[in-house]
Design an enzyme around this catalytic site. Structure first.
Site, short mmCIF file in Angstrom:
data_model
loop_
_atom_site.label_atom_id
_atom_site.label_comp_id
_atom_site.label_asym_id
_atom_site.label_seq_id
_atom_site.Cartn_x
_atom_site.Cartn_y
_atom_site.Cartn_z
N LYS A 199 -11.17 -1.26 6.89
CA LYS A 199 -11.63 -2.03 5.72
C LYS A 199 -12.62 -3.12 6.14
CE LYS A 199 -8.31 0.54 4.07
NZ LYS A 199 -8.58 1.89 3.59
N TYR A 234 0.85 -1.19 0.00
CA TYR A 234 0.00 0.00 0.00
C TYR A 234 0.89 1.25 0.00
CZ TYR A 234 -2.89 3.67 2.04
OH TYR A 234 -3.52 4.86 2.30
C1 LIG Z 1 -3.21 -2.93 2.92
C2 LIG Z 1 -3.41 -1.65 3.66
N1 LIG Z 1 -2.75 -1.44 4.81
C3 LIG Z 1 -2.89 -0.30 5.51
C4 LIG Z 1 -3.72 0.71 5.07
C5 LIG Z 1 -3.83 1.99 5.86
O1 LIG Z 1 -5.00 1.99 6.59
P1 LIG Z 1 -5.75 3.34 7.09
O2 LIG Z 1 -6.29 4.00 5.88
O3 LIG Z 1 -6.79 2.81 8.03
O4 LIG Z 1 -4.73 4.18 7.78
C6 LIG Z 1 -4.43 0.54 3.89
C7 LIG Z 1 -5.32 1.62 3.40
O5 LIG Z 1 -5.86 1.57 2.33
C8 LIG Z 1 -4.28 -0.67 3.16
O6 LIG Z 1 -4.93 -0.89 2.01
#
Ligand SMILES: Cc1ncc(COP(=O)(O)O)c(C=O)c1O
Length: 379
Positions: free
Chosen positions: A195, A98
């Site tokens: 998510k 990500y």
């Molecule tokens: C695989 C993954 N890890 C971490 C995150 C980060 O999460 P957050 O948006 O809750 O900070 C995301 C966000 O899209 C993600 O897709």
């Protein structure tokens, strides 16, 4: 207990004080002390809150871990993970994770004297070759966002553990229902609870689940000292989401497969990436290490213009960042999740201007396919 039972009951039992069947939301910053240096188990909500405790218990049970730790967002959790490291340590991270994870590592964590190296963790020889005497952690994301590349968690753990290195896995895309990294040998799991765990796109959140007592000590200290914790109300929302997680994942899975099979026959797109298709280069690994394939996928429409026409024509899918909610979303990764990378970095990873990522929701699959069909006609 199996997953559906754990999702409903782990951490979610009647309140001992009142019998409330749902976990009460303790909207309090501080707690009455019973004397000097004594309390009823809580003193200040940054260090601990009864609602957060319940979520942390639920998360630890779902991942089969020793302890769970709720953070303000997925990024706050990954920052908490990085706080395990000291100046002079070496961190290996999967390639094409990500974009926010790379942004955190490249723009903040690297300034703490921690060396970060991106390795193609699909290639086990490359993983073994990258480990140095000062390597402390290998951080994996599998499947990756948005290209759905898998890493063999068990194999990487064997290599890492033989050299005294810990392995963490971002399990956001699979959720605890479809993949159990700790059972495959990993030491630590992280999630963006924003998510699938929350599942309703109504709150950010993150979690770290550790497998050993020293992780509990470490991550409790990070929560208390750095303060990036999840508020009691948002803990309640994640707990509520978790109760239906296994049910939702069944529907995500059914819809994901149906949409991928439809897309596989569409001539206007290429590079369809969904590990549930036999054509995915790591389909066998997906069958081995996952309990399903989820509802994330990506494909290439050839150009930014074509992607724009497709996204603009969608009626049921909403063009938006994020994933894992009950509603279907479509995103243009190059300008959203991976905007912080340079054009050259994105190009080398395969995150092209024509790439579209889908998060398939739990609506009726026929309606979703009809929407995709009419949007493809507009390309
Ligand atoms: C695989 C993954 N890890 C971490 C995150 C980060 O999460 P957050 O948006 O809750 O900070 C995301 C966000 O899209 C993600 O897709």
């Amino acid at each position: 207990m199996k997953y559906s039972t754990l999702a409903v009951h782990a951490g979610q039992y009647p309140d001992p004080l009142t019998g409330a069947v749902n976990v009460p939301v303790y909207l309090t910053s501080t707690f009455e002390l019973t004397g000097i240096g004594t309390d009823r188990g809580w003193d200040y909500s940054r260090a601990g809150n009864p609602t957060r405790d319940r979520l942390e218990e639920s998360l630890a049970a779902l991942e089969g871990g020793f302890s769970g730790h709720a953070f303000a967002s997925g990024m706050a959790a990954i920052y908490g993970l990085a706080a395990m490291l000291h100046a002079g340590d070496h961190l290996i991270c999967s390639r094409n994770v990500y974009g926010g994870t790379e942004r955190l590592f490249n723009q903040i964590v690297c300034h703490y004297g921690i060396e970060i190296e991106y390795v193609d963790t699909v290639n086990l020889e490359a993983v073994a070759a990258a480990i140095r005497p000062n390597t402390k952690l290998i951080h994996l994301e599998t499947p990756t966002n948005p290209l759905m590349v898998l890493t063999d968690i068990h194999a990487v753990c064997e290599i890492a553990h033989a050299r005294g290195v810990e392995v963490s896995v971002d399990n956001t895309f699979m959720s605890p229902v479809l993949q159990s990294p700790l059972a495959l040998g990993a030491d630590i799991v992280v999630h963006s609870t924003t998510k699938y765990l929350n599942g309703h796109s109504d709150g950010l959140g993150g979690a770290i689940i550790g497998s050993r007592p020293e992780h509990k000590q470490r991550f409790q200290m990070v929560q208390k000292a750095a303060g990036g914790i999840l508020s009691p109300f948002e803990c309640f929302l994640v707990l509520r989401g978790i109760r239906t997680l296994p049910l939702r994942m069944k529907q995500h899975e059914e819809n994901g497969r149906a949409v991928a099979e439809f897309l596989a026959h569409q001539p206007k797109l290429s590079r369809l990436a969904y590990p549930g298709l036999a054509s995915h280069p790591q389909h066998a690994l997906a069958l081995r290490q996952q309990r399903g394939f989820g509802s994330m996928m990506s494909f290439d429409l050839g150009s930014r213009e074509a992607a724009g026409r497709f996204l603009g024509a969608l009626k049921l899918f909403t063009c938006a960042e994020s994933l894992g909610g009950v509603e279907s979303l479509a995103a243009h990764s190059a300008t959203t999740t991976h905007v912080s990378l340079s054009d050259a970095e994105r190009e080398s990873l395969g995150i092209t201007q024509g790439l579209v990522r889908l998060s398939v929701g739990i609506e009726d699959k026929e309606d979703l396919i009809a929407d995709l069909d009419q949007a493809l006609a507009a390309v």
